[in-house]
Design a protein around this motif. Structure first.
Motif, mmCIF file in Angstrom:
data_model
loop_
_atom_site.group_PDB
_atom_site.id
_atom_site.type_symbol
_atom_site.label_atom_id
_atom_site.label_comp_id
_atom_site.label_asym_id
_atom_site.label_seq_id
_atom_site.Cartn_x
_atom_site.Cartn_y
_atom_site.Cartn_z
ATOM 1 N N THR A 37 -8.522 -1.333 -3.019
ATOM 2 C CA THR A 37 -9.044 -2.909 -2.785
ATOM 3 C C THR A 37 -7.687 -3.503 -3.652
ATOM 4 O OG1 THR A 37 -11.363 -2.676 -2.793
ATOM 5 C CG2 THR A 37 -10.426 -4.657 -4.062
ATOM 6 N N SER A 40 -5.050 -3.589 -0.887
ATOM 7 C CA SER A 40 -5.262 -4.577 0.141
ATOM 8 C C SER A 40 -5.381 -5.895 -0.307
ATOM 9 C CB SER A 40 -6.312 -4.006 1.065
ATOM 10 O OG SER A 40 -7.808 -3.896 0.143
ATOM 11 N N LEU A 44 -2.873 -7.752 1.868
ATOM 12 C CA LEU A 44 -3.630 -8.294 2.994
ATOM 13 C C LEU A 44 -4.719 -9.384 2.786
ATOM 14 C CD1 LEU A 44 -4.068 -5.038 4.646
ATOM 15 C CD2 LEU A 44 -2.078 -6.577 5.224
ATOM 16 N N SER A 48 -11.330 -3.291 0.048
ATOM 17 C CA SER A 48 -11.358 -2.099 0.630
ATOM 18 C C SER A 48 -12.322 -2.115 1.577
ATOM 19 C CB SER A 48 -11.181 -0.972 -0.428
ATOM 20 O OG SER A 48 -12.633 -1.137 -0.832
ATOM 21 N N GLY A 51 -11.474 -4.100 4.733
ATOM 22 C CA GLY A 51 -10.329 -3.493 5.328
ATOM 23 C C GLY A 51 -10.827 -2.313 6.242
ATOM 24 N N MET A 119 -4.238 -0.624 7.705
ATOM 25 C CA MET A 119 -5.136 -0.035 6.567
ATOM 26 C C MET A 119 -4.647 1.549 6.532
ATOM 27 S SD MET A 119 -6.663 -2.213 5.241
ATOM 28 C CE MET A 119 -7.683 -1.049 4.130
ATOM 29 N N ILE A 122 -2.237 2.117 3.886
ATOM 30 C CA ILE A 122 -2.705 1.674 2.327
ATOM 31 C C ILE A 122 -3.774 3.071 2.209
ATOM 32 C CG2 ILE A 122 -4.385 0.374 0.910
ATOM 33 C CD1 ILE A 122 -3.380 -2.077 2.844
#
Length: 172
Positions: A37, A40, A44, A48, A51, A119, A122
């Motif tokens: 999280t 992301s 982004l 999490s 995503g 994702m 990540i």
């Protein structure tokens, strides 16, 4: 007469939380989720869980809200709220099936697809950090044990078989 709270205090104080497999699995899950999280959100602007949902839809593993609810072990209303948020942000849409109008599939928008594609980097970055110092054999063994736990739970995940659960070299 025995004080019931003293009995529960004794049981609680004797319990070795740090030796509980369940507690350790829960803490690792929470740590992974929090670290994903953090990345992301920073990269982004999504959590999490958001995503992960976008990734599951992009991969084709979960194309229905009910499939997401089963995959994540959460109730349908929670999935509906998550899907509503992602739809409101323009990351996915609901598409009614032509064959059965009762079925509503989830589909990513181009922006949602672009996020889903980011994702894995990540996920892998977080796990690479957490598994630093582990040998490839240790990582394989860890995955094997986790697969066995899922098989023992009755989990019938795609690609998860007893053979995969007992093979530490399996890549999935």
């Amino acid at each position: 007469m025995t004080d019931p709270s003293s009995t529960s205090d004794s049981v609680v104080s004797e319990y070795q939380l740090g030796e509980s497999v369940g507690y350790l699995i829960s803490r690792v899950k929470s740590t992974v989720s929090n670290l994903v999280t953090q990345r992301s959100m920073a990269e982004l602007g999504i959590t999490s869980q958001q995503g992960s949902i976008l990734f599951m839809v992009a991969s084709g593993k979960c194309l229905l809200a009910a499939e997401l609810a089963r995959e994540y072990g959460i109730d349908a209303s929670a999935v509906t709220r998550l899907v509503d948020r992602l739809e409101k942000r323009g990351l996915l849409t609901r598409v009614r099936s032509n064959e059965d109008r009762r079925v509503v599939r989830l589909a990513l928008t181009p922006e949602g697809d672009a996020i889903a594609a980011k994702m894995p980097a990540i996920f892998n970055g977080v796990l690479d950090s957490l598994l630093g110092g582990f040998t490839p054999e240790e990582v394989g063994f860890l995955k094997s044990m986790l697969r066995r736990v899922l098989v023992n739970s009755g989990e019938q995940a795609t690609g998860l078989t007893r053979d995969a659960a007992s093979n530490p070299d399996s890549k999935s």
